[in-house]
Design an enzyme around this catalytic site. Structure first.
Site, PDB file in Angstrom:
ATOM      1  N   ALA A  19      34.215  38.676  44.566  1.00  0.00           N
ATOM      2  CA  ALA A  19      34.251  39.788  43.623  1.00  0.00           C
ATOM      3  C   ALA A  19      34.364  41.152  44.319  1.00  0.00           C
ATOM      4  O   ALA A  19      35.194  41.986  43.931  1.00  0.00           O
ATOM      5  CB  ALA A  19      32.990  39.742  42.757  1.00  0.00           C
ATOM      6  N   ALA A  79      39.262  40.737  26.045  1.00  0.00           N
ATOM      7  CA  ALA A  79      40.417  41.060  25.194  1.00  0.00           C
ATOM      8  C   ALA A  79      40.078  42.117  24.144  1.00  0.00           C
ATOM      9  O   ALA A  79      40.967  42.750  23.566  1.00  0.00           O
ATOM     10  CB  ALA A  79      40.907  39.788  24.519  1.00  0.00           C
ATOM     11  N   GLY A  89      38.489  44.890  24.772  1.00  0.00           N
ATOM     12  CA  GLY A  89      38.411  46.216  25.389  1.00  0.00           C
ATOM     13  C   GLY A  89      37.109  46.448  26.129  1.00  0.00           C
ATOM     14  O   GLY A  89      36.623  45.560  26.845  1.00  0.00           O
ATOM     15  N   ALA A  90      36.522  47.606  25.953  1.00  0.00           N
ATOM     16  CA  ALA A  90      35.300  47.954  26.694  1.00  0.00           C
ATOM     17  C   ALA A  90      34.531  49.033  25.947  1.00  0.00           C
ATOM     18  O   ALA A  90      35.090  49.771  25.136  1.00  0.00           O
ATOM     19  CB  ALA A  90      35.666  48.448  28.093  1.00  0.00           C
ATOM     20  N   GLY A 122      37.374  40.971  35.644  1.00  0.00           N
ATOM     21  CA  GLY A 122      36.218  41.873  35.651  1.00  0.00           C
ATOM     22  C   GLY A 122      36.188  42.733  36.904  1.00  0.00           C
ATOM     23  O   GLY A 122      35.809  43.915  36.854  1.00  0.00           O
ATOM     24  N   ASP A 123      36.593  42.154  38.014  1.00  0.00           N
ATOM     25  CA  ASP A 123      36.639  42.921  39.271  1.00  0.00           C
ATOM     26  C   ASP A 123      37.736  43.984  39.195  1.00  0.00           C
ATOM     27  O   ASP A 123      37.554  45.115  39.652  1.00  0.00           O
ATOM     28  CB  ASP A 123      36.899  42.000  40.464  1.00  0.00           C
TER      29      ASP A 123
HETATM   30  O1  KDG Z   1      35.061  37.604  39.969  1.00  0.00           O
HETATM   31  C1  KDG Z   1      35.827  36.605  40.572  1.00  0.00           C
HETATM   32  C2  KDG Z   1      34.920  35.903  41.511  1.00  0.00           C
HETATM   33  O2  KDG Z   1      34.069  35.094  40.784  1.00  0.00           O
HETATM   34  C3  KDG Z   1      35.630  35.041  42.495  1.00  0.00           C
HETATM   35  O3  KDG Z   1      36.494  35.806  43.260  1.00  0.00           O
HETATM   36  C4  KDG Z   1      34.711  34.282  43.393  1.00  0.00           C
HETATM   37  O4  KDG Z   1      33.182  35.947  44.098  1.00  0.00           O
HETATM   38  C5  KDG Z   1      33.373  34.864  43.640  1.00  0.00           C
HETATM   39  C6  KDG Z   1      32.241  34.050  43.286  1.00  0.00           C
HETATM   40  O5  KDG Z   1      31.240  34.186  43.970  1.00  0.00           O
HETATM   41  O6  KDG Z   1      32.302  33.300  42.321  1.00  0.00           O
END
Ligand code: KDG
Length: 328
Positions: A35, A238, A240-241, A268-269
């Protein structure tokens, strides 16, 4: 030197090439995931330099991660190659319908050996002196006791140096339970300015029951705001925020319709990257939410966590089509 500092575990992610349950997946593409690394890449593509503190193993997967992040312009000077443990790995299915399952091989990984001393080294190298922002996620707190102390050390150093701090709740239920996560994350909140999460994640943090609807997002965000942050963002996918600011005002923005969702993981990232970039640009909350939203939408339209993260031109095009121009 970078505007943003982040830390966590970066993984080699083997993502099934065709939709269906993991049990039936036989072909996988290797991606780089994690993430905080996704956020760092997203910010770098938007022109806000990011430095990544972490550890990978002294193996080919670790090398691939270092090359990938460096190639994206992320400062990897504090990404340690640790020859005492392997790079963490995850396998991920693709689904046209329903929740996506993952299998982790990360217990005892190099990434989970992240420690407070790693943060000390990064601070000695001057990372916190020049940065404006620290981004944390709840995943790091679930990795190990040492990774947790790395987070608190980074948070405390960031506060001393006057950085703004964001925390994406990012509950990973394959790593810990909600009951285990809630008190740890609440403790980490001290001094955090911006909290981001999905409705179910914010509910865990606030100690609220499950089942909050998008219409109740403002009340839930206010409850999280009562724990200390000045800004709370509910990522509604989907839909929004919603952004809440201390004092009680809220802004809600609609989602951007995505014709074909190729891979929702990492959205989300991408949202965090766009939102933080907006605040670093100095735009208003609503414009920052729109930037986060657009980055999330672009991320789900491409495979893997990072491929769809936009640069300024791509982001500008989508925002121009979607609403007010928030380009610098
Ligand atoms: O937000 C995406 C992440 O879940 C993925 O890249 C992997 O960081 C990760 C995790 O620990 O699940």
């Amino acid at each position: 030197m970078s505007e943003v500092v982040t830390l966590g575990e970066c993984l080699a992610a083997f993502v099934a090439t065709t939709p269906g349950p993991l049990a039936e997946a036989v072909r996988f593409e290797r991606h780089v995931a994690g993430a905080e690394a996704n956020v760092a890449v997203g910010l770098a593509r938007l022109g806000h330099g990011a430095a990544y503190i972490g550890r990978v193993g002294a193996d080919g997967l670790g090398t691939a991660i270092v090359r990938r992040l460096r190639g994206e312009g992320v400062d990897v000077s504090q990404l340690i190659v640790d020859d005492a443990a392997p790079t963490g790995v995850m396998f991920r299915e693709r689904r046209a319908l329903g929740a996506i399952d993952v299998v982790y091989h990360r217990t005892g990984s190099a990434g989970s050996r992240l420690s407070a001393e790693d943060v000390d080294r990064a601070a000695d190298a001057g990372l916190f002196e020049v940065a404006r922002w620290l981004h944390l996620t709840g995943i790091t707190a679930a990795l190990s006791a040492t990774a947790r102390t790395a987070m608190t050390n980074a948070r405390d150093r960031a506060r001393e140096s006057g950085l703004r701090i964001s925390l994406d709740v990012n509950l990973r239920r394959r790593l810990w339970t909600d009951e285990a996560a809630a008190p740890v994350l609440r403790e980490l909140l001290e001094g955090v300015d911006v909290v981001l999460g999905s409705l179910d994640e914010l509910a865990v943090l606030a100690g609220a029951g499950s089942g909050t609807t998008a219409d109740e997002a403002a009340a839930l965000a206010a409850r999280v705001g009562g724990l200390g942050p000045t800004v709370v963002v509910a990522k509604l996918g989907a839909a929004g925020a919603l952004g809440w600011v201390s004092g009680g005002s809220t802004v809600r923005i609609p989602g951007i319709p995505v014709m074909t969702v190729v891979d929702p993981v990492g959205a989300g990232d991408a949202f965090c990257a766009g939102f933080i970039a907006g605040l670093l640009d100095g735009v208003e909350l609503e414009a920052a939410l729109r930037m986060g939203n657009a980055c999330g939408a672009l991320a789900v339209a491409a495979p893997g966590d990072q491929a769809g993260l936009p640069d300024r031109v791509e982001l500008g095009r989508l925002l121009a089509a979607d609403g007010p121009d928030t380009l610098r």
